[in-house]
Design an enzyme around this catalytic site. Sequence first.
Site, PDB file in Angstrom:
ATOM      1  N   GLY A 150      49.604  29.929  64.240  1.00  0.00           N
ATOM      2  CA  GLY A 150      49.106  29.841  65.610  1.00  0.00           C
ATOM      3  C   GLY A 150      50.245  30.097  66.577  1.00  0.00           C
ATOM      4  O   GLY A 150      51.257  30.711  66.205  1.00  0.00           O
ATOM      5  N   LEU A 151      50.104  29.618  67.800  1.00  0.00           N
ATOM      6  CA  LEU A 151      51.146  29.882  68.790  1.00  0.00           C
ATOM      7  C   LEU A 151      52.501  29.375  68.319  1.00  0.00           C
ATOM      8  O   LEU A 151      53.507  30.079  68.401  1.00  0.00           O
ATOM      9  CB  LEU A 151      50.774  29.243  70.119  1.00  0.00           C
ATOM     10  CG  LEU A 151      49.630  29.941  70.858  1.00  0.00           C
ATOM     11  CD1 LEU A 151      49.229  29.147  72.083  1.00  0.00           C
ATOM     12  CD2 LEU A 151      50.027  31.351  71.247  1.00  0.00           C
ATOM     13  N   ALA A 152      52.549  28.143  67.818  1.00  0.00           N
ATOM     14  CA  ALA A 152      53.829  27.580  67.386  1.00  0.00           C
ATOM     15  C   ALA A 152      54.379  28.348  66.183  1.00  0.00           C
ATOM     16  O   ALA A 152      55.531  28.768  66.177  1.00  0.00           O
ATOM     17  CB  ALA A 152      53.669  26.101  67.058  1.00  0.00           C
TER      18      ALA A 152
ATOM     19  N   SER B 281      35.637  26.117  78.948  1.00  0.00           N
ATOM     20  CA  SER B 281      36.961  25.874  79.520  1.00  0.00           C
ATOM     21  C   SER B 281      36.951  24.931  80.712  1.00  0.00           C
ATOM     22  O   SER B 281      36.098  24.994  81.586  1.00  0.00           O
ATOM     23  CB  SER B 281      37.571  27.194  79.971  1.00  0.00           C
ATOM     24  OG  SER B 281      38.693  26.928  80.787  1.00  0.00           O
TER      25      SER B 281
ATOM     26  N   ARG C  48      41.274  14.807  81.515  1.00  0.00           N
ATOM     27  CA  ARG C  48      40.210  14.908  80.514  1.00  0.00           C
ATOM     28  C   ARG C  48      39.714  13.556  80.018  1.00  0.00           C
ATOM     29  O   ARG C  48      38.514  13.351  79.875  1.00  0.00           O
ATOM     30  CB  ARG C  48      40.728  15.709  79.324  1.00  0.00           C
ATOM     31  CG  ARG C  48      40.959  17.144  79.690  1.00  0.00           C
ATOM     32  CD  ARG C  48      41.502  17.942  78.543  1.00  0.00           C
ATOM     33  NE  ARG C  48      41.567  19.342  78.945  1.00  0.00           N
ATOM     34  CZ  ARG C  48      42.106  20.301  78.201  1.00  0.00           C
ATOM     35  NH1 ARG C  48      42.612  20.012  77.031  1.00  0.00           N
ATOM     36  NH2 ARG C  48      42.118  21.535  78.626  1.00  0.00           N
TER      37      ARG C  48
ATOM     38  N   GLU D 206      50.823  21.423  68.003  1.00  0.00           N
ATOM     39  CA  GLU D 206      49.877  20.307  67.934  1.00  0.00           C
ATOM     40  C   GLU D 206      50.145  19.407  66.729  1.00  0.00           C
ATOM     41  O   GLU D 206      49.795  18.223  66.745  1.00  0.00           O
ATOM     42  CB  GLU D 206      48.436  20.841  67.881  1.00  0.00           C
ATOM     43  CG  GLU D 206      47.377  19.746  68.011  1.00  0.00           C
ATOM     44  CD  GLU D 206      45.948  20.276  68.003  1.00  0.00           C
ATOM     45  OE1 GLU D 206      45.770  21.515  68.045  1.00  0.00           O
ATOM     46  OE2 GLU D 206      45.012  19.458  67.960  1.00  0.00           O
TER      47      GLU D 206
ATOM     48  N   LEU E  97      49.201  25.297  75.028  1.00  0.00           N
ATOM     49  CA  LEU E  97      49.746  26.628  74.802  1.00  0.00           C
ATOM     50  C   LEU E  97      51.222  26.626  75.157  1.00  0.00           C
ATOM     51  O   LEU E  97      52.060  27.211  74.483  1.00  0.00           O
ATOM     52  CB  LEU E  97      48.994  27.656  75.648  1.00  0.00           C
ATOM     53  CG  LEU E  97      47.472  27.653  75.489  1.00  0.00           C
ATOM     54  CD1 LEU E  97      46.847  28.814  76.245  1.00  0.00           C
ATOM     55  CD2 LEU E  97      47.072  27.737  74.029  1.00  0.00           C
TER      56      LEU E  97
END
Lengths: 637, 251
Positions: free
Chosen positions: A42-44, A284, A330, A425, A441
């Site tokens: 993923g991103l990481a 979103s 959230r 994460e 992100l």
Amino acid sequence: MILDGKCPSGPISEKWERHRHEMKLVSPANKRKYRIIVVGTGLAGSSAAATLGELGYNVEAFCFQDSARRAHSIAAQGGINAAKDYPNDGDSIFRLFHDTVKGGDFRSREANVYRLAEVSGNIIDQCVAQGVPFARDYAGYLDNRSFGGAQVSRTFYARGQTGQQLLLGAYSALSRQVRAGNVRLYPRTEMLDLVVVGGEAKGITVRDMVTGKIRCHAADAVCLCTGGYMNVYYLSTNAMGGNVTATYRAYKRGAFFANPCYTQIHPTCIPVTGDHQAKLTLMSESLRNDGRVWVPKIRGDRRPPHEIPGEERDYYLERKYPSFGNLAPRDISSRAAKEVCDDGHGVGPGGRGVYLDFAGAIKRLGEDTIRQRYGNLFEMYERITDENAYKQPMRIYPAPHYAMGGLWVDYNLQSSIPGLFVLGEANFSDHGANRLGASALMQGLGDGYFIIPYTIAHYLAQSGPDAAGTGRPEFVRSVEETEASIKRLLSINGSKTANEFHRELGGIMWEQVGMTRSRESLENALRRIPELRAEFWENVRVPGGEEDLNQELEKVGRVADFLDFAELLARDALHRNESCGSHFRMEHQTEDGEAVRDDANFCHVAAWQFTGADREPELHKEQLSFENVRLAVRSYR
Amino acid sequence: MNLTLYVWRQSGPAAAGRLEEYRAKDITADMSFLEMLDVVNEELVRSGREPIAFDHDCREGICGMCSQVINGVPHGSQEKTTVCQLHMRHFHDGDTIYIEPWRAKAFPVIKDLIVDRSSLDRIMQSGGYVSVHTGGVPDGNAVLIPKADADTAMDAAECIGCGACVAACPNGSAMLFVAAKVAHLATLPQGRVEAARRVCVMTEEMLKEGFGNCSNHYECQAACPKGIKVKFIARLNREFIRAQLKGGKDT
Ligand code: FES
């Protein structure tokens, strides 16, 4: 044991700079001698593998999907934060840091968060240079939008597909390194064990998901970038393959698991429709920029939304949190939705939904503008619900989304096992008890592009290259144990599917360890999870064999780990006898239902150590101190 | 509703495959197509049979993992919709549905509906990037990009790499996939520098991987779940000619 986060001393704004200077380096000629394993793309993972490969290390990257590009970061919609202050609206590194610490309800580590805010601007620059097509204004400048928990516009976005574009950017950098011979990719390969030699992480054991073969890979360091564990709730916004296996098995080998009870339930998801449902879909949070959240004032009002006049609607977020309104964080928005639905004001099937209404925005800005901003989200909503959100309000409800908890890491992103690093994460470090929108992100890419390249060098330079391969007894034993546990699963031959157990577990977790928790509900969960687990090991059924592509076998292994991990999560929630951020204990709330922290007793990270299959884990604490942000009651009113 | 399915079953790359008949019972309109298959698979597992293997992950239409040909159409006949986002309300009680894997020379079947698409990754590895190092880049606003260009780049960059374009093409060409990446990067100043080399190496790699050439059937555009337009293929052709005039990939 009192854990040490190893944060550098000195003023917060100088810590990272100084630390970078003090850390050891690996000389260019020597980098080739070091092997690094990166699990997850993923991103990481992608950004770490690409950057480490480019620096000259010998990198091996693994993912369970058929291509590195499909990791679930791809599904992130709304945006990525950065303290660029392009809009000149008062943003700064300190403000982003402050908002993030406050958003996390003062349960994150200050030094890590500050560093994250510091590198946030570099991330945007890096992505632009890679060709990420961020939204631009008519003058050609980068555009920004607002996200929850902030009063400035600092979120960069690429339509409703920001995660996709950022991941494709990292994947393209990774692809370049693959062709250059610096990174070797192993798709359709799942990590099943961590190999620890002499107390240090020296490799992993994996299953080739096509041939079923179990094998080992040796390395000088291992980076876990395997995402979060929210599929422990069965229904979540995560991809179907999302799992806790890599981090949980590392936990079983000695890595401490921190704050597993910090679980984010995202406020704007499409409500559940029935038992057949396999996953939930996020809408979103950026929609809350223009959408207004409301429910009918009259309980059980079944009139269609357009027939309910303004004065009979309760815009409860605007009412309760006038200064943040629909952009309240959230955790607060989710609980508020649950509260109004519990109170009988919910809409849609089963009364489990609230309206997210764009009528006002469409009137003010025109349908075209709204389509431009959120077109793909409205389309997705219509495909799933068969309802047109330009004509009638969306129905939304909270759903499990993101895990703030994860493997414990120090300031260098190193876990309690030397040589095992945890990014994105999968670690616990930056978001405290609640993550703000558009920060995941940022963290994934910050860890991968700008932090791990420095901190891993510091470790490698001290440990020296290790030429020994997978012949060592620890590797052999790991393969044997992995094969044995697969054989055991295949031999049970019971009558229930892995999915049935997973769904049952999810039911327990959602009801007892979900948006609100109490001693009673947690004790109930801690009774029922082991019962379900016992039944699983007696009665699960896995067709097919091990030497083949077998999706049921993949699933059953993940469910087995969730059944263990769920207990740890509930135990942590029981230990944390306070409310903070997403962790809401019914016993600890104000009269109007806000979380009440207990800083005297719980201003710490709870990190759990595995002590054996049938033994209680041991708790270690890392004390959190706040020197730059005043420890205060979080208010968004 | 109750449905009859004919599903492609193939135990391995070398094995012969065949269509097998299954019943899908008590399917509701709000299920997704994959949730319908989940129901069928649960029943198969319970009765001790091997479930139908199929690729999927995000189930939100963005990861590009799901890949099924439904009644002859990649991702089914719902416009701009991946299989995972296709819902059963578009089917009727008593329908017969044929489900097959992507079929193309460059996508060998691994098992049942699962194919090997690593050829697409290798095309990306050949040049689907900007050769930028991590760090040391200018400020994000240092180079302005006209909004229209950013939008066009985004239109192309939306490709999810599922391979439906290849499965739909009578030649098994990956031209739309390649064109989307070439156009995305060539439209932006950051990608412009290497545009000539990129278009040459990516098309070369595409042919090497066994994908066919484009002969303007435009089935790819119809099948694309993200609505990527064939105008990007025209753009690719222009870039290609321009590159050839300048001396090919060594420019
Ligand atoms: S499963 Fe991800 S696009 Fe269909």
